[in-house]
Design an enzyme around this catalytic site. Structure first.
Site, PDB file in Angstrom:
ATOM      1  N   SER A 266       0.849  -1.198   0.000  1.00  0.00           N
ATOM      2  CA  SER A 266       0.000   0.000   0.000  1.00  0.00           C
ATOM      3  C   SER A 266       0.879   1.240   0.000  1.00  0.00           C
ATOM      4  O   SER A 266       2.048   1.188   0.388  1.00  0.00           O
ATOM      5  CB  SER A 266      -0.899   0.012   1.235  1.00  0.00           C
ATOM      6  OG  SER A 266      -0.182   0.495   2.374  1.00  0.00           O
ATOM      7  N   ASP A 267       0.323   2.353  -0.428  1.00  0.00           N
ATOM      8  CA  ASP A 267       1.002   3.621  -0.199  1.00  0.00           C
ATOM      9  C   ASP A 267       0.807   3.991   1.274  1.00  0.00           C
ATOM     10  O   ASP A 267       0.054   3.354   2.006  1.00  0.00           O
ATOM     11  CB  ASP A 267       0.442   4.704  -1.130  1.00  0.00           C
ATOM     12  CG  ASP A 267       1.464   5.803  -1.426  1.00  0.00           C
ATOM     13  OD1 ASP A 267       2.391   5.984  -0.605  1.00  0.00           O
ATOM     14  OD2 ASP A 267       1.344   6.470  -2.448  1.00  0.00           O
ATOM     15  N   TRP A 268       1.508   5.039   1.709  1.00  0.00           N
ATOM     16  CA  TRP A 268       1.524   5.443   3.117  1.00  0.00           C
ATOM     17  C   TRP A 268       0.096   5.647   3.637  1.00  0.00           C
ATOM     18  O   TRP A 268      -0.620   6.534   3.175  1.00  0.00           O
ATOM     19  CB  TRP A 268       2.322   6.735   3.263  1.00  0.00           C
ATOM     20  CG  TRP A 268       2.412   7.274   4.674  1.00  0.00           C
ATOM     21  CD1 TRP A 268       1.389   7.686   5.458  1.00  0.00           C
ATOM     22  CD2 TRP A 268       3.612   7.477   5.442  1.00  0.00           C
ATOM     23  NE1 TRP A 268       1.854   8.128   6.677  1.00  0.00           N
ATOM     24  CE2 TRP A 268       3.215   8.009   6.694  1.00  0.00           C
ATOM     25  CE3 TRP A 268       4.960   7.265   5.202  1.00  0.00           C
ATOM     26  CZ2 TRP A 268       4.138   8.345   7.687  1.00  0.00           C
ATOM     27  CZ3 TRP A 268       5.871   7.594   6.189  1.00  0.00           C
ATOM     28  CH2 TRP A 268       5.461   8.130   7.422  1.00  0.00           C
ATOM     29  N   GLY A 269      -0.311   4.796   4.576  1.00  0.00           N
ATOM     30  CA  GLY A 269      -1.598   4.971   5.252  1.00  0.00           C
ATOM     31  C   GLY A 269      -2.811   4.621   4.429  1.00  0.00           C
ATOM     32  O   GLY A 269      -3.948   4.827   4.885  1.00  0.00           O
ATOM     33  N   ALA A 270      -2.624   4.075   3.217  1.00  0.00           N
ATOM     34  CA  ALA A 270      -3.761   3.903   2.308  1.00  0.00           C
ATOM     35  C   ALA A 270      -4.753   2.853   2.769  1.00  0.00           C
ATOM     36  O   ALA A 270      -5.930   2.906   2.406  1.00  0.00           O
ATOM     37  CB  ALA A 270      -3.256   3.575   0.909  1.00  0.00           C
TER      38      ALA A 270
END
Length: 721
Positions: A266-270
């Site tokens: 995932s991207d950051w915090g996605a």
């Protein structure tokens, strides 16, 4: 390790240990890091236990051989099974030696140099301990309001695909396990992150599946076909579902259709962001949707470690999904050779010798020059070295030339524009003044600049955006230069001196207020560590510019999105029977961009002969060739980027007015002539039909060969199947 040994290791892991492998945490969480224990703000809110940290699978943002080796040593002491950490980082356009931003690299149309830039970035990152880079970003970008266009290579799926492959080759090489000078690549952001509504970062993306497949997916697929080891999910929605929890996108398309068996992060915090998106009620549901969709690693939120065990115990998630994800992560660690040598290529002594070496800086200088695009030149460039020159403007002595995502780049070690000019011209012939700041200015600053300019024979006017004005979260509704800079241009114009504008920026700009009032415009982008030297090489004629735009420059923000491969509409403005008013047009501006895709000038001139086809038709078994002669008709040696475009005149669905299908770079001495040949195959004429079948149709086509997307005579041919 054999797959059997990796599966044996997996079987020794407890469920808690397996789930922790699926988590990526930032450096401060780990013993041995330089800022160990400084977990404040949002990081503290994660509430990650020491046990989870001891079994976490990967680290985000660590840098330097010493720090990374210390973290790995400390981790291996605590990890029960001795499973090493993966170290990942955003090495986007250089590690320490910073190359031009990717959009600029796209304007070089130079795949070999692009590959070399990624290879150098990989060498510097690997010797500093990094295993994976979150690059290349291959998102198709048609809206310059979006700040992350600087991280893309432009608006064309073919050109983006070629650069995607080049970057992957550069980062990964041919043997990740034994070549410790390479890093694994992670293509991003899957998918269609480059099409947010209104050009606003993280915003909704809404398009048909046919458009998604035709324009936005090809570059991701090209990266994976080249062997890219990882994929990162996008922040945006795709067909109403956030990409990170989108089973159709990630499992059905990426895993099943494309057969991707690498690691998906995932991207950051996605993962947690599915809650504000409105598709998950809480972190447990967000974790469930992400793991069911196929996300292997959750970056910087704790939905997995806090909820997956309970989801498995309740029967909502099959533990086999956890095993699949962990096994993919273990395979990547093994492919990087980490089980044999957890410290891989990290070497403090070699790091000192290799990072920012003279050879790396020279490569950055060459690529920066190739990436610069000459947009206008009223015979003022190249500048003489024996005349007095004023270097004026907020970027005259500004070290903010590395651009966004230059993570470890040193502004202090970057060559500013004035320093580059000083390396070409005697100090007695140079004066400089700021004129104004990026967005503000004083009367004293202006008067100082006017005084300097009055003393000079030529004015170099250094303008642009602060790097914070583009990049992630750098969306802008007004993409002109700040008003204070436009006023500086007007004041300089009143002096009646020849003016060369050098523009530093991360996106195509509306250049009105500049282009009309200066004699030459050089688009320098954020050129990187050697930017000042590279620009000076061009300004004084030691390098002949050859860059061509990888993204159209709009006439006005009101046109956006404006891109060359658009549809014709039923009432095209240029139709032979077009009425004056009732056609597809603006009443106040042209339809065409200020500068089109593929455009770029040289200090010399090139003439094209009328293209010749080898036959009037082609078949699936028998392609045809198209040739043209290109001659350097000027007085200087130069490089030309010859471009092939094709138009399908009648498709089952509407086809673009032109599509780039090939390009070739030719270097010619004055008067020299060369024949340039392109092959046109049936495969190049395929497209996604209304039923999403990817095939071609019998019928008529036009081919165009020329210097950009607007020039070139239509040459008819036919496909017969």
């Amino acid at each position: 390790m054999t797959n059997q040994k990796l599966e044996s290791l997996l079987n020794q892991m407890t469920l808690d240990e397996k789930i922790a492998q699926l988590l990526q945490l930032a450096t401060p969480f780990f013993e041995g890091s330089d800022n160990e224990g400084q977990i404040t703000g949002p990081l503290a809110g994660l509430k990650i236990s020491d046990e989870v940290i001891a079994n976490t699978g990967s680290v985000l943002g660590a840098s330097g051989a010493k720090e990374i080796n210390n973290i790995q040593k400390a981790h291996l002491r605590k990890n029960r099974l001795g499973i090493p950490l993966l170290f990942m980082a955003d090495v986007i356009h250089g590690y320490k030696t910073i190359f031009p931003v990717p959009l600029a690299i796209g304007c070089s149309w130079d795949l070999k140099l692009a590959e070399k830039s990624a290879e150098i970035a990989a060498k510097e990152a690997a010797v500093s301990g990094v295993h994976v880079t979150f690059a290349p970003m291959v998102d198709l970008a048609r809206d310059p309001r979006w700040g992350r266009v600087m991280e893309s290579t432009g608006e064309d799926p073919y050109l983006n695909s070629q650069f995607a492959k080049a970057f992957v080759r550069g980062f990964q090489g041919n043997d990740l396990q034994n070549d410790v000078n390479r890093v694994a690549a992670c293509v991003k952001h899957f998918a269609a992150y480059g099409a947010p509504e209104g050009g606003r970062d993280y915003n909704t993306v809404d398009m048909s599946e046919r458009q998604l497949r035709e324009y936005y997916l090809p570059a991701y697929k090209a990266a994976l076909d080249e062997g890219c080891e990882m994929v990162m999910t996008a922040f945006n929605t795709v067909d109403g579902i956030p990409a990170t929890g989108n089973k159709k996108l990630l499992r059905d398309l990426l895993r099943d259709e494309w057969k991707f068996d690498g690691v998906l992060i995932s991207d950051w915090g996605a993962v947690k962001e599915m809650i504000p998106h409105g598709v998950a009620e809480d972190e447990a549901e967000a974790a469930e949707k992400a793991i069911l969709a196929g996300v292997d690693i959750e970056m910087m939120t704790a939905c997995y470690p806090n909820n997956l065990k309970q989801l498995i115990e309740s029967g909502k998630v099959d533990e086999a999904l956890i095993d699949e994800a962990v096994l993919r992560i273990l395979r990547l660690k093994d492919k990087l050779g980490l089980f044999g040598n957890p410290f891989r290529g990290a070497d403090e002594q070699q790091e000192k010798e290799l990072v920012m070496s003279s050879g790396h800086r020279q490569a950055a200088r060459e690529l920066a020059a190739k990436s610069s695009v000459l947009l206008k030149n009223n015979r003022v460039l190249p500048l003489p070295k024996d005349k007095k020159i004023a270097v004026v403007g907020p970027f005259a002595q500004n070290d903010d030339i590395l651009g966004p995502w230059s993570w470890l780049g040193s502004k202090e070690e970057a060559i500013q524009l004035y320093e580059g000019v000083q390396n070409k011209v005697a100090s007695s012939l140079l004066v400089t003044a700021k004129g104004c700041d990026i967005g503000t200015g004083t009367e004293d600053q202006l008067n100082e600049a006017l005084k300097a300019a009055r003393e000079a024979d030529f004015i170099i006017l250094a303008l642009g955006e602060d790097s914070e004005m583009s990049g992630e979260a750098g969306s802008r509704a007004d993409i002109r230069l700040p008003e204070v800079q436009l006023q500086l241009v007007k004041k300089m114009k009143q002096l009646g001196k020849p003016i060369v504008a050098v523009v530093f920026n991360g996106r195509p700009l509306d250049l009105h207020g500049v282009v009309e009032d200066v004699d030459a415009v050089l688009e320098a982008w954020y050129p990187g560590t050697e930017g000042g030297n590279a620009i000076a090489d061009i300004l004084f004629g030691d390098v002949n510019p050859s860059g061509k735009l990888a993204m159209s420059f709009p006439y006005s923000v009101g046109q956006i999105p404006v891109y060359y491969n658009s549809f014709n509409t039923g009432r095209p403005k240029d139709a032979p029977d077009a009425q004056e008013r009732y056609v597809s047009q603006y009443l106040d501006i042209p339809n065409e961009p200020l500068f089109p895709f593929g455009f770029g000038l040289s200090f010399t001139t090139f003439a094209y002969s009328e293209p010749q086809l080898s036959a009037g038709h082609l078949t699936p078994e028998q392609p045809l060739t198209i040739t043209t002669e290109v001659q350097n008709t000027g007085k200087l040696a130069g490089e030309e980027i010859v471009q092939l475009y094709i138009r399908d005149l009648s498709g089952e669905v509407v086809r673009p007015v032109k599509e780039l299908k090939g390009f070739k770079k030719v270097f010619l001495q004055p008067g020299e002539k060369v024949e340039v040949l392109f092959t046109i195959t049936e495969e190049q004429l395929r497209y996604h039909h209304s039923n999403l079948e990817f095939t071609s149709d019998n019928g008529k086509f036009h081919a165009f060969v020329g210097p950009d997307s607007q020039d070139g005579k239509a040459i008819p041919f036919e496909l017969i199947k």
